[in-house]
Design a protein around this motif. Structure first.
Motif, PDB file in Angstrom:
ATOM      1  N   ALA A 101       0.930  -1.121   0.146  1.00  0.00           N
ATOM      2  CA  ALA A 101      -0.015  -0.073  -0.017  1.00  0.00           C
ATOM      3  C   ALA A 101       0.946   1.384   0.045  1.00  0.00           C
ATOM      4  O   ALA A 101       2.125   1.173   0.591  1.00  0.00           O
ATOM      5  CB  ALA A 101      -0.852  -0.154   1.144  1.00  0.00           C
ATOM      6  N   SER A 102       0.490   2.220  -0.644  1.00  0.00           N
ATOM      7  CA  SER A 102       1.383   3.531  -0.917  1.00  0.00           C
ATOM      8  C   SER A 102       1.494   4.147   0.304  1.00  0.00           C
ATOM      9  O   SER A 102       0.764   4.518   1.324  1.00  0.00           O
ATOM     10  CB  SER A 102       0.710   4.170  -2.028  1.00  0.00           C
ATOM     11  OG  SER A 102       0.347   3.858  -3.172  1.00  0.00           O
ATOM     12  N   LEU A 103       2.582   4.830   0.504  1.00  0.00           N
ATOM     13  CA  LEU A 103       2.819   5.997   1.292  1.00  0.00           C
ATOM     14  C   LEU A 103       2.349   7.512   0.549  1.00  0.00           C
ATOM     15  O   LEU A 103       2.960   7.415  -0.642  1.00  0.00           O
ATOM     16  CB  LEU A 103       4.252   6.232   1.682  1.00  0.00           C
ATOM     17  CG  LEU A 103       4.390   7.321   2.827  1.00  0.00           C
ATOM     18  CD1 LEU A 103       4.007   6.921   4.208  1.00  0.00           C
ATOM     19  CD2 LEU A 103       5.784   7.742   3.041  1.00  0.00           C
ATOM     20  N   PHE A 104       1.563   8.373   1.115  1.00  0.00           N
ATOM     21  CA  PHE A 104       1.190   9.162   0.045  1.00  0.00           C
ATOM     22  C   PHE A 104       2.244  10.555   0.358  1.00  0.00           C
ATOM     23  O   PHE A 104       2.873  10.563   1.522  1.00  0.00           O
ATOM     24  CB  PHE A 104      -0.319   9.786   0.823  1.00  0.00           C
ATOM     25  CG  PHE A 104      -1.113   8.879   0.161  1.00  0.00           C
ATOM     26  CD1 PHE A 104      -2.180   9.263  -0.932  1.00  0.00           C
ATOM     27  CD2 PHE A 104      -1.337   7.807   0.894  1.00  0.00           C
ATOM     28  CE1 PHE A 104      -3.077   8.352  -1.609  1.00  0.00           C
ATOM     29  CE2 PHE A 104      -2.528   6.706   0.130  1.00  0.00           C
ATOM     30  CZ  PHE A 104      -3.232   7.072  -0.761  1.00  0.00           C
ATOM     31  N   GLU A 105       2.544  11.282  -0.453  1.00  0.00           N
ATOM     32  CA  GLU A 105       3.521  12.330  -0.393  1.00  0.00           C
ATOM     33  C   GLU A 105       3.452  13.259   0.630  1.00  0.00           C
ATOM     34  O   GLU A 105       4.461  13.536   1.117  1.00  0.00           O
ATOM     35  CB  GLU A 105       3.342  13.115  -1.901  1.00  0.00           C
ATOM     36  CG  GLU A 105       4.577  14.040  -1.804  1.00  0.00           C
ATOM     37  CD  GLU A 105       4.166  14.794  -3.378  1.00  0.00           C
ATOM     38  OE1 GLU A 105       3.656  14.434  -4.330  1.00  0.00           O
ATOM     39  OE2 GLU A 105       5.013  15.925  -3.441  1.00  0.00           O
TER      40      GLU A 105
END
Ligand SMILES: Cc1cc2nc3c(=O)[nH]c(=O)nc-3n(C[C@H](O)[C@H](O)[C@H](O)COP(=O)(O)O)c2cc1C
Length: 285
Positions: A45-49
């Motif tokens: 799952a992504s880390l958001f900027e």
């Protein structure tokens, strides 16, 4: 037995089916389940900027640009910090994921500007990720902003990140570009080893009872795969990068068609979410 091996981003996969970024890879238990279930690689799952900065004032420009206020704009987006509290937790998650499974682990960053990503991408590499997926998400709302400017921003992000890390970088983009094959070529020229087609965006909806705008998450169906099937087929052979399919792959037949069209990897998210257990996930409809 038939050899289903595939090479994606220089990684040898025992077959092309991999777990796409979703809440299923937020917990180490889920990551183990994905490997046990046969996933040939796992995209975290992504880390958001905007999570790279803990300061609310520095929240990412793509949330605020063109909107009258941050509060108003943010209601159009899912809560970005619903998965990871910040960069340290993400790096720790990568280390734990690598220790937990034998299949390749692909980290994922979601945002739109080179800024903090470049240094953080190096940390991701040091944490042991086998590859990095950049989910470039930008909502152009400025009437004066041309498509060239938007596309150049994508290219600049990829060049900045790919030029600074040794691990392969894949770029996940949306489908709405006027010349997707040209953009794909420019992203590859900038250093992308793979393209992940296509990102599905949360579509905002209006709650008529609450009179509020709400992010509306709808899981895909097989029908959604037609869009990427076409573009993967059109890019295969024209673009010198590995192509990964994401969107609407639910059945063996869906996956086979993607491979036939030219995909080296076939990602699944909605199908796994529908079948599996989901923690800390916005309830899909
Ligand atoms: C609940 C949910 C969470 C997701 N989280 C991410 C994410 O963190 N990063 C990302 O790049 N894509 C994320 N996605 C998009 C999926 O990785 C995938 O690209 C998209 O859902 C299309 O594939 P599918 O039809 O197999 O679901 C998410 C999708 C869902 C449904």
């Amino acid at each position: 037995m038939t050899n289903l091996q595939s090479t994606y981003l220089g990684l040898t996969l025992k077959h092309p089916l991999i777990a796409g970024a979703s809440p299923l890879s937020h917990e180490i238990g889920g990551i183990r389940q994905l490997e046990d279930g046969g996933a040939a690689a796992i995209v975290l799952a992504s880390l958001f900027e905007e999570q790279l900065s803990h300061e609310a004032a520095a929240l990412d420009h793509f949330l605020t640009q063109g909107a009258e206020s941050y509060q108003e704009a943010v209601t159009y987006f899912p809560e970005p910090d619903s998965f990871f509290s910040g960069p340290d937790e993400y790096l720790d998650h990568i280390r734990k994921a690598k220790a937990a499974v034998g299949v390749p682990v692909i980290a994922s960053l979601n945002g739109a500007s080179a800024g903090g990503w470049v240094t953080f991408a190096q940390s991701i590499e040091e944490a042991g990720a086998d590859a990095l997926e950049l989910n470039i998400y930008y909502l152009p709302t400025d009437p004066m902003m041309t498509s060239q400017v938007v596309e150049q921003m994508y290219v600049d992000v990829v060049a900045a990140v790919a030029g600074r890390v040794g691990i392969p970088v894949a770029v996940k983009i949306g489908s709405q570009f006027s010349a997707p094959v040209n953009l794909a070529k420019r992203l590859v020229d900038a250093g992308a080893r793979g393209l992940v087609l296509f990102n599905r965006f949360y579509q905002p909806d209006i709650d008529l009872e609450e009179l509020e705008v709400k992010p509306h998450l709808v899981l895909s169906t097989s029908y959604d795969s037609r869009l990427l099937l076409r573009w993967i087929a059109l890019m295969y052979g024209r673009i010198q990068a590995d192509l990964a399919a994401t969107g609407g792959v639910h059945t063996v037949e869906d996956a086979l068609k993607m491979v036939m069209a030219g995909a080296s990897a076939v990602q699944m998210a909605s199908a796994l979410l529908r079948q599996g257990r989901v923690n800390r996930c916005p309830r899909p409809r």
